[in-house]
Motif scaffolding. Structure first.
Motif, PDB file in Angstrom:
ATOM      1  N   GLN A  32       0.607  -1.172  -0.126  1.00  0.00           N
ATOM      2  CA  GLN A  32      -0.054   0.162  -0.075  1.00  0.00           C
ATOM      3  C   GLN A  32       1.108   1.228   0.029  1.00  0.00           C
ATOM      4  O   GLN A  32       1.367   1.499   0.865  1.00  0.00           O
ATOM      5  N   ARG A  33       0.829   1.845  -1.162  1.00  0.00           N
ATOM      6  CA  ARG A  33       1.575   3.303  -1.316  1.00  0.00           C
ATOM      7  C   ARG A  33       0.873   4.195  -1.755  1.00  0.00           C
ATOM      8  O   ARG A  33       0.100   4.073  -2.999  1.00  0.00           O
ATOM      9  N   THR A  34       1.149   5.528  -1.503  1.00  0.00           N
ATOM     10  CA  THR A  34       0.358   6.491  -1.715  1.00  0.00           C
ATOM     11  C   THR A  34       0.756   7.217  -3.152  1.00  0.00           C
ATOM     12  O   THR A  34       0.137   7.576  -3.930  1.00  0.00           O
ATOM     13  N   ASP A  35       1.844   6.987  -3.388  1.00  0.00           N
ATOM     14  CA  ASP A  35       2.704   7.611  -4.672  1.00  0.00           C
ATOM     15  C   ASP A  35       2.900   6.487  -5.894  1.00  0.00           C
ATOM     16  O   ASP A  35       3.292   6.985  -6.894  1.00  0.00           O
ATOM     17  N   VAL A  36       2.701   5.311  -5.573  1.00  0.00           N
ATOM     18  CA  VAL A  36       2.709   4.387  -6.575  1.00  0.00           C
ATOM     19  C   VAL A  36       1.304   3.516  -6.621  1.00  0.00           C
ATOM     20  O   VAL A  36       0.826   3.382  -5.619  1.00  0.00           O
ATOM     21  N   ALA A  37       0.687   3.161  -7.865  1.00  0.00           N
ATOM     22  CA  ALA A  37      -0.480   2.442  -8.138  1.00  0.00           C
ATOM     23  C   ALA A  37      -0.359   1.341  -8.698  1.00  0.00           C
ATOM     24  O   ALA A  37       0.422   1.549 -10.128  1.00  0.00           O
ATOM     25  N   PHE A  38      -0.513   0.126  -8.773  1.00  0.00           N
ATOM     26  CA  PHE A  38      -0.376  -0.916  -9.243  1.00  0.00           C
ATOM     27  C   PHE A  38      -1.586  -1.575 -10.009  1.00  0.00           C
ATOM     28  O   PHE A  38      -2.679  -1.662  -9.443  1.00  0.00           O
TER      29      PHE A  38
ATOM     30  N   TYR B 275      -3.424  -2.827 -18.787  1.00  0.00           N
ATOM     31  CA  TYR B 275      -3.907  -1.649 -19.149  1.00  0.00           C
ATOM     32  C   TYR B 275      -5.589  -1.841 -19.261  1.00  0.00           C
ATOM     33  O   TYR B 275      -6.055  -0.850 -19.197  1.00  0.00           O
ATOM     34  N   ASP B 276      -6.062  -3.009 -19.218  1.00  0.00           N
ATOM     35  CA  ASP B 276      -7.430  -3.093 -19.504  1.00  0.00           C
ATOM     36  C   ASP B 276      -8.133  -3.324 -18.111  1.00  0.00           C
ATOM     37  O   ASP B 276      -9.297  -2.946 -18.021  1.00  0.00           O
ATOM     38  N   VAL B 277      -7.361  -3.817 -16.994  1.00  0.00           N
ATOM     39  CA  VAL B 277      -7.958  -3.864 -15.746  1.00  0.00           C
ATOM     40  C   VAL B 277      -7.485  -2.645 -14.791  1.00  0.00           C
ATOM     41  O   VAL B 277      -6.497  -2.854 -14.140  1.00  0.00           O
ATOM     42  N   CYS B 278      -7.968  -1.572 -14.960  1.00  0.00           N
ATOM     43  CA  CYS B 278      -7.446  -0.323 -14.282  1.00  0.00           C
ATOM     44  C   CYS B 278      -8.602   0.478 -13.798  1.00  0.00           C
ATOM     45  O   CYS B 278      -8.889   1.689 -14.528  1.00  0.00           O
ATOM     46  N   PRO B 279      -9.782  -0.151 -13.164  1.00  0.00           N
ATOM     47  CA  PRO B 279     -10.955   0.714 -12.975  1.00  0.00           C
ATOM     48  C   PRO B 279     -10.820   2.175 -12.167  1.00  0.00           C
ATOM     49  O   PRO B 279     -11.734   3.046 -12.357  1.00  0.00           O
ATOM     50  N   ASP B 280      -9.931   2.226 -11.339  1.00  0.00           N
ATOM     51  CA  ASP B 280      -9.920   3.370 -10.484  1.00  0.00           C
ATOM     52  C   ASP B 280      -8.777   4.425 -10.756  1.00  0.00           C
ATOM     53  O   ASP B 280      -8.235   5.394  -9.891  1.00  0.00           O
TER      54      ASP B 280
ATOM     55  N   ARG C 179      -7.783   7.852  -8.679  1.00  0.00           N
ATOM     56  CA  ARG C 179      -6.381   8.080  -8.111  1.00  0.00           C
ATOM     57  C   ARG C 179      -5.846   9.333  -8.481  1.00  0.00           C
ATOM     58  O   ARG C 179      -5.035  10.110  -7.739  1.00  0.00           O
ATOM     59  N   VAL C 180      -6.235   9.831  -9.654  1.00  0.00           N
ATOM     60  CA  VAL C 180      -5.864  10.957 -10.288  1.00  0.00           C
ATOM     61  C   VAL C 180      -6.464  12.183  -9.260  1.00  0.00           C
ATOM     62  O   VAL C 180      -5.966  13.243  -9.137  1.00  0.00           O
ATOM     63  N   GLU C 181      -7.862  12.151  -9.063  1.00  0.00           N
ATOM     64  CA  GLU C 181      -8.497  13.099  -8.213  1.00  0.00           C
ATOM     65  C   GLU C 181      -7.951  13.077  -6.882  1.00  0.00           C
ATOM     66  O   GLU C 181      -7.539  14.310  -6.382  1.00  0.00           O
ATOM     67  N   ASP C 182      -7.394  11.966  -6.290  1.00  0.00           N
ATOM     68  CA  ASP C 182      -6.570  12.203  -5.042  1.00  0.00           C
ATOM     69  C   ASP C 182      -5.298  12.765  -5.230  1.00  0.00           C
ATOM     70  O   ASP C 182      -5.127  13.663  -4.250  1.00  0.00           O
TER      71      ASP C 182
END
Length: 1104
Positions: A128-134, A138-143, A147-150
């Motif tokens: 769990q990292r605030t600066d990195v999202a896993f 590329y097709d499975v990235c619903p949020d 993440r950009v809003e946060d």
């Protein structure tokens, strides 16, 4: 900063800049797919606040431009989003290092950063990292958007912190001096303790805080800071930063006045003023050019020039600039930028922003001045690509303000730049595309149709030459003997199709049935072949199905068009034919310039019979006569050019005594020669006088008239149209010019009895018999008068006074002359449209027995559905007057009907006809017989008609009106008896009694046993049957009747002896123990008349 951003607009000053870049090897299409999703978050509403943060994304940004971030904060990269692909845990350390290296490029200005990792799964991805999202792929990235809003909210927190820190700086006199890159060397060695230096620091910091407020969504605070910065910087002649403060003031005012944006597309942004918005708008409207920009209290600034609380300044500042002032301040700011050669990009972008504002204000001339200034701004050495981009943007901006020719000029310069000699690989395709886009600006067109001037000059010359030497279709023979065939001018006009037209419907000939020719082809032994082998030549020689008639005008339709850019006059155009003698009637026409397909009809008259072939057409254009044969014009479409011409036939013209109808016959698919319409009351008869005039050249020898109903949904009684053709036929043959008349009776008898719903509650108490006035409560139930009913009301759709429609087509089949000999005829069709209004109808029908067994009373409830008073009459009955919307009862005494005398259908018809239809026909015949016997008529002013009861007679009423098949006749003392006949006799004399049975049924009946019972009726409800001492029978009082065959009769004889005077009655009844059919036959068959006998005193003999 050497590369300008031509897409900059004033509202970009309130955005924060975020760079989105790939790290490592990322597929381009996948990167831009994620980039598109990231850029969709362009505006974020901050939690627990009424402010919005706007984001501007770039996937490529020069680090040197970032150095101008203190000068204008919207140029500073404050956020970084990196997109990378990482397939395994081994690649993760290298990927992380690349991300940190990328951050170092913009590290001095970044507020926050994010790394989006695609493809990595496992233990690392679960951290769990605030600066990195896993994300697994590329097709499975619903949020991603979440993440950009946060991420944006974290940027806002840093932005707000910096704004508050700068606005509340308490460091005394030590305010840092903000500089642009080229200024740093100029301030080395300056006296930092001078008042001039301090004001410079204060002014620049105040302008910087204004930028931060604008980005943080505090528009009103930004306006105040900009105003104060202008005053401070103006006092120390800090022109570069003064221009930036003025531009910031303009941007904030533009954001307020034009919330939809100035970039040419709606950005959906709203004004950021939460409080004091109305005051700011009013202040902007009250602002006058040249007035003092800000009124500042002497105590509003702290010792270091930065006030922590600007609320007092907000209330007393003329904050927002008006539309006129915005442009003036832009001009002033650009003039200050022009003093510095290193600020050329800033100056150019300010010009572009001002032009976009002026385009919205529709001030094109002033916008052109800014663009002219932008043309001469020197940006140093530009690459060829940058030059093309600059000229293209100038072209688009000129087009935006409506300077299309100027826009075309710069687009042409950009096009020439694409193929400049210094470019190693010239872009000819791009050059051609840009040059094509310049044509509209120069009012040029490459369409060949626009070369009209040359065409017109050539045709005028041709007309001059042919006026001196007309051109024709003669063969030219050269001196050496060579013959030159004539060349037709087939392109003026151009003919696309030739179509032979059938005669009008009323003139088309028809072949008598049984005389049809055998048109089957003998070319193939097969009835049908799916393989159709034909050529265009065979298509033209194909025979057409319809026929023309000798002596009648025939038509050929040509689809032509004029290719010339001017009006084309064809002085002479006609048909070329062969096969029969044909009189062509030439036409003159004028075709508009470039008319497109235009229908032209050429006509002619065949003078002999046979097969005619339309070979082509001839024209006379510009003095040149041309014979254009279809065989030489392969591009001309035709469905056949050969048609049969039959011998001449007579022609009839039809006229009527009734007006023409404006109603087309709805269900009729026929083409009518004429149509008439009339409006009648139900039961009314109207005479239609038809005049047939022979306008042809042949004698009319035969004439047949038929009719056919078009709509059968209405129930019609009797014949709708009737006529007598004998008188008209007696006048045949009809010579040309003569006429004959035919009288047609239009009789309408429809069933309007369906409207009794409103009268279903009527009872005998509310209805009077034979003319007595109707009671008042009943009048309220009936429909109101028409004049009191609003037009188009709902009630008008359901009341009685609705109109029904009857339509029929009369066909007049006629022939004569040589065409009749060949078996041909013509027909005329006349449509008859009748609107039927209800007159009177019967709401209820019942019967009562009459005084005689072979008679009964028919009770009819008659309703007047018209708006007029009318009188109802019947045979042997008194007249009945009905007021509008009035219902009365009419009683008519009628003799019962012997329905067995009606004609019966033959056995073969019964066998092949639906039993239901046979039953309906039987009931209709019986009802028609009753209606004609009653003879009920009505009269309204000058209109009269019949009132038919056919639609309301039910089976029960018909049974009551039917004469019983068993007829009983009783004769007393030689006198027939019935209910109203009294037989008299003498006391003591034997009275003979005779009972006769006549069987009119279809089967044998009997045997029967009849018992005669005498009684006296005291007319008070008491009847005395104990008459043994008053009446005695001579013999038995029971009569026995054997079986009686159909049409035969049986007579029983007996006698009575009356011992006392008085009125006696005889009740003749059947015994209960009668054998045979007595219990099987209907009771109505045994209706014996009652017998009334009056016994009188015997005269005293003389001498007794």
């Amino acid at each position: 900063m050497s590369i300008p951003d031509y897409m900059q607009c004033a509202e970009d000053h309130q955005t924060v800049l975020v760079v989105v870049q790939p790290v490592g090897i990322v597929p381009e299409d996948e990167f831009f797919r994620i980039y598109k999703r990231i850029t969709s978050v362009a505006q974020v509403s901050i939690r627990d606040s009424q402010r919005n943060l706007y984001i501007r994304y770039r996937h490529h940004y020069l680090p040197e431009n970032n150095e101008w971030g203190d000068f204008q904060t919207h140029r500073k990269v404050v956020g970084l989003i990196s997109v990378t692909t990482c397939r395994s845990a081994k690649e993760w350390p290298q990927t992380s290092d690349r991300f940190h290296c990328q951050k170092d490029v913009f590290g001095a200005t970044l507020y926050d950063s994010r790394l989006l990792v695609f493809g990595l799964q496992g233990e690392i991805a679960e951290q769990q990292r605030t600066d990195v999202a896993f994300y697994p792929s590329y097709d499975v990235c619903p949020d991603v958007e979440k993440r950009v809003e946060d991420f944006v909210e974290s940027i806002f927190i840093v932005l707000e912190t910096k704004r508050l820190d700068r606005a509340t700086d308490k460091s005394g006199d030590k305010i840092p001096l903000l500089c642009v890159p080229f200024e740093k060397k100029d301030f080395v060695g300056l006296d930092t303790d001078s008042r001039h230096y301090k004001k410079r620091c204060q002014g620049r910091m105040r302008k910087h805080v204004g930028d931060l407020c604008l980005q943080a969504g505090m528009l009103q605070d930004a306006l105040v800071h900009y105003h104060m910065a202008v005053e401070l910087l103006r006092s120390v002649n800090d022109f570069l930063w003064l221009g930036a403060a003025l531009e910031g003031l303009c941007s904030a005012s533009v954001i307020f006045h034009y919330p939809g944006g100035t970039a040419g597309k709606a950005s959906g942004r709203e004004p950021s003023l939460a409080h004091g918005q109305g005051q700011a708008a009013d202040a902007g409207k009250r602002h006058r050019p040249g007035a003092q920009e800000v009124l500042i209290d002497a105590g509003a600034l702290t010792a270091n020039g930065i006030s922590a609380d600007t609320s007092s300044e907000i209330g007393r500042a003329k904050n927002c600039l008006g539309p006129e002032d915005i442009i003036e301040k832009y001009k002033e700011a650009i003039s200050y930028y022009g003093k510095y050669k290193n600020a050329g990009v800033i100056e150019l972008e300010a010009c572009v922003k001002a032009v976009r504002v002026l385009a919205i204000q529709k001030r094109a001339m002033e916008a052109s001045e800014f663009l002219q200034n932008a043309v001469y701004i020197n940006l140093g050495q530009l690459s060829e690509e940058e030059k093309i981009q600059r000229y293209s943007i100038l072209s688009e901006l000129y087009h935006l303000i409506g300077f299309h020719r100027k826009s075309a000029f710069f687009k042409r310069v950009a096009a020439m730049q694409c193929v400049a000699p210094t470019i190693p690989e010239p872009g000819w395709r791009a050059c051609y595309k840009l040059l094509l886009e310049t044509l509209s600006g120069y009012s040029l067109c490459l369409d060949p149709k626009d070369f009209s001037k040359e065409k017109k000059e050539v045709t005028q010359s041709l007309e001059n030459y042919t006026s001196k030497c007309p051109g024709g279709m003669e063969v030219l023979t050269l001196p050496d003997g060579l013959k030159l065939p004539p060349v037709p001018l087939s392109k003026l006009p151009i003919v696309r199709s030739v179509k032979l037209l059938d005669l009008p419907v009323s003139l088309r000939p028809h072949k008598q049935k049984g005389l049809l020719e055998n048109n089957m082809s003998s070319k193939s032994p097969f009835i049908y072949s799916p393989i159709i082998m034909h050529t265009r030549g065979e298509e033209r020689t194909k025979k057409i199905e319809f026929r023309w008639v000798q002596g009648d005008v025939c038509e050929v339709q040509l689809m032509v068009y004029n290719p010339m850019p001017f009006e084309l006059r064809v002085e002479h155009m006609g048909l070329l034919t062969s096969g029969v003698e044909f009189e062509a009637l030439p036409a003159a026409l004028s075709l508009p310039a470039e008319s497109g397909l235009y229908p032209v009809t050429l006509v002619g008259v065949p003078r002999t019979a046979g097969n005619i072939n339309v070979n082509g057409y001839h024209t006379s254009v510009f003095g040149v006569t041309s014979d254009c044969l279809l065989d030489g014009l392969p591009s001309v479409r035709t469905s056949g050019c050969v048609v049969e011409v039959i011998p001449s036939l007579p022609r009839l013209q039809l006229s009527t005594s009734l007006p023409r109808s404006a109603h087309p016959l709805r269900p009729s698919k026929e083409e009518l020669s004429s149509s008439v319409s009339v409006q009648l009351f139900n039961g009314e008869t109207q005479q239609l006088i038809i005049t047939l005039e022979n306008i042809g050249s042949e004698d009319l020898e035969t004439l047949e008239v038929t009719s056919k109903a078009c709509n059968t949904k209405e129930k019609l009684f009797g014949e709708f149209l009737s006529w007598d053709l004998e008188e008209a036929v007696s006048q045949l043959p009809l010579k040309p010019g003569q006429s004959v008349t035919l009288t047609v009776n239009v009789k309408v008898r429809l069933d309007f009895s369906g409207g009794e719903n409103l009268l279903q509650d009527l009872n005998d108490d509310g209805i009077s018999v034979t003319g007595l006035p109707i009671s008042s409560p009943l009048r309220q139930v009936l429909k109101p008068r028409a004049e009191t009913k609003p037009l188009g009301s709902e009630s008008s759709k359901t009341d009685y006074n609705h109109v029904k429609t009857l339509e029929a087509v009369m066909t007049f089949k006629y022939s004569g002359g040589a065409g009749k000999v060949e078996g041909y005829y013509r027909d005329l069709s006349l449509g008859v449209h009748v609107d039927v209004e209800p007159s009177v109808f019967f709401t209820k029908v019942s019967t009562l027995p009459a005084t005689r067994t072979r008679q009964c009373h028919l009770l009819l409830d008659v309703f007047n559905s018209t708006e007029h008073e009318l009188m109802v009459s019947a045979n042997n009955n008194q007249d009945l007057v009905l007021h509008p919307s009035e219902c009365q009862r009419m009683a008519i005494q009628v003799a019962k009907f012997d329905f067995h005398t009606l004609p019966q259908p033959d056995q073969e018809a019964v066998r092949y006809t639906n039993p239901k239809l046979l039953e309906e026909e039987r009931l209709h015949t019986q009802a028609s017989m009753i209606s004609s016997t009653l003879g009920i008529t009505w009269n309204i002013i000058s209109f009269d008609g019949e009132a038919s009861v056919e639609g309301v007679l039910n089976q029960l009423v018909l049974e009551h009106l039917q004469l019983a098949p068993l007829q009983w006749d009783v004769v007393v003392n030689g006198k027939p008896c019935d209910c109203d006949i009294i037989a008299d006799c003498k006391v003591g004399d034997a009275v003979p009694l005779e009972v006769k049975l006549t069987n009119r049924s279809m089967n044998a009946v009997g045997p029967f046993a009849l018992t005669v019972v005498p009684f006296q009726d005291y007319q008070n409800g008491v009847q005395n049957y104990d008459l043994q001492d008053a009446v005695t029978f001579i013999g038995s009082n029971t009569f026995y009747i054997d079986m009686v065959k159909p049409t035969e009769n049986s007579v029983c004889m007996g006698a009575l002896l009356f011992l006392y005077t008085g009125d006696f009655y005889l009740n003749i009844k059947f015994q209960d123990d009668s054998a045979g059919q007595g219990k099987e036959l209907p009771p109505s068959w045994f209706g014996l008349p009652s017998v009334h006998i009056k016994a009188l005193e015997a005269p005293i003999e003389a001498g007794a």
